[in-house]
Each structure stands twice: as C-alpha cells, then as structure tokens.
Enzyme design. Structure first.
Site, PDB file in Angstrom:
ATOM      1  N   GLY A  41     -11.311  -6.859  -4.938  1.00  0.00           N
ATOM      2  CA  GLY A  41      -9.905  -7.461  -4.413  1.00  0.00           C
ATOM      3  C   GLY A  41      -9.470  -8.467  -5.457  1.00  0.00           C
ATOM      4  O   GLY A  41      -8.728  -9.414  -5.007  1.00  0.00           O
ATOM      5  N   THR A  42      -9.604  -8.387  -6.748  1.00  0.00           N
ATOM      6  CA  THR A  42      -8.908  -9.321  -7.732  1.00  0.00           C
ATOM      7  C   THR A  42      -7.472  -9.045  -7.727  1.00  0.00           C
ATOM      8  O   THR A  42      -6.599 -10.047  -7.809  1.00  0.00           O
ATOM      9  CB  THR A  42      -9.405  -9.208  -9.098  1.00  0.00           C
ATOM     10  OG1 THR A  42      -9.146  -7.978  -9.699  1.00  0.00           O
ATOM     11  CG2 THR A  42     -10.881  -9.588  -9.160  1.00  0.00           C
ATOM     12  N   ASN A  43      -7.116  -7.754  -7.587  1.00  0.00           N
ATOM     13  CA  ASN A  43      -5.416  -7.542  -7.324  1.00  0.00           C
ATOM     14  C   ASN A  43      -4.932  -8.011  -6.187  1.00  0.00           C
ATOM     15  O   ASN A  43      -3.721  -8.545  -5.963  1.00  0.00           O
ATOM     16  CB  ASN A  43      -5.209  -6.098  -7.357  1.00  0.00           C
ATOM     17  CG  ASN A  43      -5.390  -5.557  -9.078  1.00  0.00           C
ATOM     18  OD1 ASN A  43      -4.420  -5.966  -9.836  1.00  0.00           O
ATOM     19  ND2 ASN A  43      -6.301  -4.990  -9.502  1.00  0.00           N
ATOM     20  N   MET A  52     -10.089   3.020  -3.632  1.00  0.00           N
ATOM     21  CA  MET A  52     -10.692   4.147  -4.330  1.00  0.00           C
ATOM     22  C   MET A  52     -10.619   5.428  -3.777  1.00  0.00           C
ATOM     23  O   MET A  52     -11.296   6.518  -4.072  1.00  0.00           O
ATOM     24  CB  MET A  52     -12.286   3.622  -4.707  1.00  0.00           C
ATOM     25  CG  MET A  52     -12.413   2.398  -5.512  1.00  0.00           C
ATOM     26  SD  MET A  52     -11.229   2.660  -7.164  1.00  0.00           S
ATOM     27  CE  MET A  52     -11.462   1.012  -7.715  1.00  0.00           C
ATOM     28  N   ILE A  90      -8.727   8.981  -2.296  1.00  0.00           N
ATOM     29  CA  ILE A  90      -7.250   9.621  -2.437  1.00  0.00           C
ATOM     30  C   ILE A  90      -6.712  10.025  -1.283  1.00  0.00           C
ATOM     31  O   ILE A  90      -7.429  10.568  -0.219  1.00  0.00           O
ATOM     32  CB  ILE A  90      -7.390  11.056  -3.310  1.00  0.00           C
ATOM     33  CG1 ILE A  90      -7.915  10.280  -4.868  1.00  0.00           C
ATOM     34  CG2 ILE A  90      -6.183  11.958  -3.507  1.00  0.00           C
ATOM     35  CD1 ILE A  90      -8.308  11.634  -5.857  1.00  0.00           C
ATOM     36  N   LEU A  91      -5.589   9.827  -0.893  1.00  0.00           N
ATOM     37  CA  LEU A  91      -5.060   9.899   0.229  1.00  0.00           C
ATOM     38  C   LEU A  91      -4.230  11.255   0.364  1.00  0.00           C
ATOM     39  O   LEU A  91      -3.525  11.938  -0.854  1.00  0.00           O
ATOM     40  CB  LEU A  91      -4.027   8.926   0.713  1.00  0.00           C
ATOM     41  CG  LEU A  91      -4.358   7.519   0.811  1.00  0.00           C
ATOM     42  CD1 LEU A  91      -3.248   6.513   0.581  1.00  0.00           C
ATOM     43  CD2 LEU A  91      -5.000   7.199   1.960  1.00  0.00           C
ATOM     44  N   HIS A 103      -3.043   1.223 -11.325  1.00  0.00           N
ATOM     45  CA  HIS A 103      -3.833   2.173 -12.082  1.00  0.00           C
ATOM     46  C   HIS A 103      -3.977   1.497 -13.448  1.00  0.00           C
ATOM     47  O   HIS A 103      -3.245   0.889 -14.134  1.00  0.00           O
ATOM     48  CB  HIS A 103      -3.408   3.432 -12.227  1.00  0.00           C
ATOM     49  CG  HIS A 103      -4.254   4.350 -13.003  1.00  0.00           C
ATOM     50  ND1 HIS A 103      -5.347   5.020 -12.353  1.00  0.00           N
ATOM     51  CD2 HIS A 103      -4.539   4.658 -14.180  1.00  0.00           C
ATOM     52  CE1 HIS A 103      -6.284   5.710 -13.156  1.00  0.00           C
ATOM     53  NE2 HIS A 103      -5.502   5.512 -14.423  1.00  0.00           N
TER      54      HIS A 103
HETATM   55  C1  GAR Z   1      -8.608  -2.307 -10.680  1.00  0.00           C
HETATM   56  O1  GAR Z   1      -8.846  -2.429 -12.069  1.00  0.00           O
HETATM   57  C2  GAR Z   1      -7.720  -1.237 -10.501  1.00  0.00           C
HETATM   58  O2  GAR Z   1      -6.691  -1.168 -10.936  1.00  0.00           O
HETATM   59  C3  GAR Z   1      -8.781  -0.151 -10.341  1.00  0.00           C
HETATM   60  O3  GAR Z   1      -9.740  -0.426  -9.804  1.00  0.00           O
HETATM   61  C4  GAR Z   1      -9.876  -1.895  -9.916  1.00  0.00           C
HETATM   62  C5  GAR Z   1     -10.050  -2.783  -8.898  1.00  0.00           C
HETATM   63  O4  GAR Z   1     -10.322  -4.210  -8.758  1.00  0.00           O
HETATM   64  N1  GAR Z   1      -8.270   0.972  -9.482  1.00  0.00           N
HETATM   65  C6  GAR Z   1      -8.135   2.199  -9.467  1.00  0.00           C
HETATM   66  O5  GAR Z   1      -8.894   2.641 -10.524  1.00  0.00           O
HETATM   67  C7  GAR Z   1      -7.717   3.198  -8.512  1.00  0.00           C
HETATM   68  N2  GAR Z   1      -7.419   4.508  -9.382  1.00  0.00           N
HETATM   69  P1  GAR Z   1     -10.142  -5.096  -7.761  1.00  0.00           P
HETATM   70  O6  GAR Z   1     -10.603  -4.762  -6.527  1.00  0.00           O
HETATM   71  O7  GAR Z   1     -10.537  -6.265  -8.319  1.00  0.00           O
HETATM   72  O8  GAR Z   1      -8.526  -5.231  -7.539  1.00  0.00           O
END
Ligand code: GAR
Length: 205
Positions: free
Chosen positions: A14-16, A94, A96-97, A113
C-alpha cells in the site's frame, strides 16, 4: 465544495495508497477524497495504513468467497456502492477485473502500472515481475504509467507517464523502489486529482 468519493483497491503493502493519503493531506488532491479502501487480501499492510489515516476499509477475499470471480466482483461492487464511490483507483491491486466489472465504470477506474506501457504490461506482468522483465530485456529507461482501466489488461487510455533511468547494478527490488519514488508516488496522486476535477466539472455542467 463537493468532492469525488474514491474507492482505493489494494492487495499488499500500500505505498501507493500512502502516496494518495499524503497527497490528500498536503492539498495536492483537493477535488477527490478517499471514502474507502478495499483489500483483496486480509493481511495487506495497506489496511493498517487506512486505519492509521482514519479511512474506512473492507476486505473482500476471493478465497473466502469460494474462489469465484463473480462473487469477488459482486463483493467489491457492494463496498463501492456502500461508500458512494464514483472513482475507483487500483493502487497495487493484483487481480484482473472482468469486462462485466470494468464496463460499469467507463473512465472511472484508474490503475498505476510500474512500467512505460506498452512495455512490460498485460497479463502476468505485475509487481516485481515487471522490473525483473525490464532488467532481463536490458532496457535503459523504464518508468510508470497511470491509465484508465478497460477490458484489456493494462490496455486503457494512458493518463500520465514518467520515465525512470535504470542504473548499472540495479536489482529488481532496487529498481522497483526507484520507480515508486520517482514516478508512481507522483503521477498517481496527480492523475487522481485531474480525473476528480474533470468528473466534478462534468457533474456541474
Ligand atoms: C506497485 O509498484 C504497483 O505499480 C504495482 O505493484 C506495486 C504495489 O505496491 N502494481 C502492479 O503491478 C499492477 N499491475 P504498493 O502496494 O506498495 O502500492
């Protein structure tokens, strides 16, 4: 002022999500507000981040729902409706919908992405795998993309992209962190603000 209610879908660290929470606190996101965080994984640290920020959260586990995609998506839909969310952000989500789901929300689902689409994207390219593939190919520049989500995995209209250099000696983990810091955590909040502002403008027409 009315704000666009946002549902953030997560699966892991969940850093995003944190970048969105911080952007809201910093006044970078002003036209939208996170109404609910929905996790496909009961153990996701993203749930702790939501709790720490005082944001409502829900767990919708495909496994606990018997493994059916229909039940999984119905569960997510119910939480979105409960929260009154009008914009959905996939932030490290993670799964796909299906088209059944995505077609309900045209130009109202965003995804981040960790590569420059159309490179290293589509089915099977997620998380660290994306960076492993970029390093294996030997590209010298990678980055991140925020795009609208449609029925094609990573195939919807691009909203923002940012390039990031690959440096000698990079490991997938080191590269993942650089792409997050230099690109994802910046372009995701920026795109969420732009799309929220545009949705409000449409509502006020
Ligand atoms: C992030 O790098 C995001 O872009 C990627 O997974 C990581 C999740 O990190 N997402 C994908 O690859 C989706 N296809 P987070 O949980 O720390 O945000």
């Amino acid at each position: 002022m009315k704000k666009i209610k946002i549902a953030v879908l997560v699966s892991g660290g969940g850093t995003n999500l944190q970048a969105l929470i911080d952007a809201q606190a910093a006044g970078i996101i002003t036209h939208g507000e996170i109404a609910v965080v929905i996790s496909g994984n009961p153990d996701a640290y993203a749930l702790t981040r939501a709790a720490n920020a005082g944001i409502a959260s829900a767990v919708v586990s495909k496994k606990q729902l018997g493994g059916s995609q229909e039940a999984f998506e119905a569960g997510i839909l119910a939480e979105i409706e409960k929260a009154g969310a009008e914009l959905i952000v996939l932030a490290g989500f993670m799964s796909i919908l299906s088209e059944d789901f995505t077609s309900r929300f045209p130009r109202r689902i965003l995804n981040v992405h960790p590569a420059l689409i159309p490179s290293f994207c589509g089915k099977g390219f997620y998380g660290l795998r994306v960076h492993e593939a970029a390093l294996a190919y030997g590209v010298k520049v990678t980055g991140a993309t925020v795009h609208f989500v449609n029925e094609i995995p990573d195939g919807g209209e691009i909203i923002l992209q940012k390039a990031v250099d690959i440096l000698p000696g990079d490991t997938p983990e080191v590269l993942q962190r650089r792409v997050m810091e230099e690109a994802e955590w910046k372009i995701l909040p920026a795109a969420v603000e732009t799309v929220s502002r545009d949705l409000l403008a449409i509502e006020n027409l």
